[in-house]
Motif scaffolding. Structure first.
Motif: not given
Length: 180
Positions: A25-26, A28, A106, A108-110, A112-113, A135
């Motif tokens: 995720c980016g 991390e 890979h 997205t942050p969404g 990952r949450a 992470w």
């Protein structure tokens, strides 16, 4: 001559395959931290391929079990590295030779949450060992007790999507690794 279950096996006479993933995720990457009485170690999420199971299906199953991740929602899925493990380990059974297939995804942050923050690893006695999903900036993985030992190669990437020349990393043997 065919081996029977009564015949003892010798070290590395069995081969197991483990699929695992570096889920980015980016900058991390998700790793599972396991705290033991005398050590701490990290591992990419994943697990052993079951009898007759397709490699992609094994990866799908393991990431769903450990991270609650549906890999269809992730980008990528390319095979990044292969690690050939031939390490003596503690325990009553001769160690298998294990091939670790490390894929790269890979998210997205969404997404990952929504993922799990801990993982339960089933033990032979039926209990569970609790792992924590952490992470970590991929550039810091070279200093972590990470198994298979992909940390230095991971930390050396120019960026999370960098191309890799040779997928075969150095074999892990008793000469270059001590079982923790």
């Amino acid at each position: 001559m065919t081996a029977t279950s009564d015949e003892p096996t010798v070290p590395f006479s069995r081969i197991k395959i483990r699929t695992g993933a570096l889920v980015f995720c980016g900058d991390e990457v998700a790793l599972i931290r396991r705290d033991r009485a005398d050590s701490v170690h990290y591992t990419p999420p994943g697990g052993n391929v079951e009898e007759g199971e397709d490699l992609r299906q094994a990866l799908r199953r393991e990431l769903a079990e450990e991270l609650d991740l549906d890999i269809d929602l992730a980008e990528g899925g390319d095979l990044l590295w292969v690690v050939d493990q031939r390490v003596t380990r503690p325990g009553p059974t001769p160690p298998p030779r294990k091939l670790h297939l490390i894929y790269r995804l890979h998210i997205t942050p969404g997404l990952r949450a929504t993922l799990a923050e801990r993982e339960l690893d089933e033990l032979p006695d039926g209990g569970h060992e609790i792992g924590t999903v952490e992470w970590v900036d991929y550039r810091k993985t070279g200093a972590l007790p990470l198994f298979p030992p992909v940390g230095p190669a991971l930390a050396a990437l120019d960026h999370p999507r960098a191309a890799v020349g040779d997928a075969a990393l150095e074999a892990v043997t008793d000469e270059n690794y001590t079982w923790v």
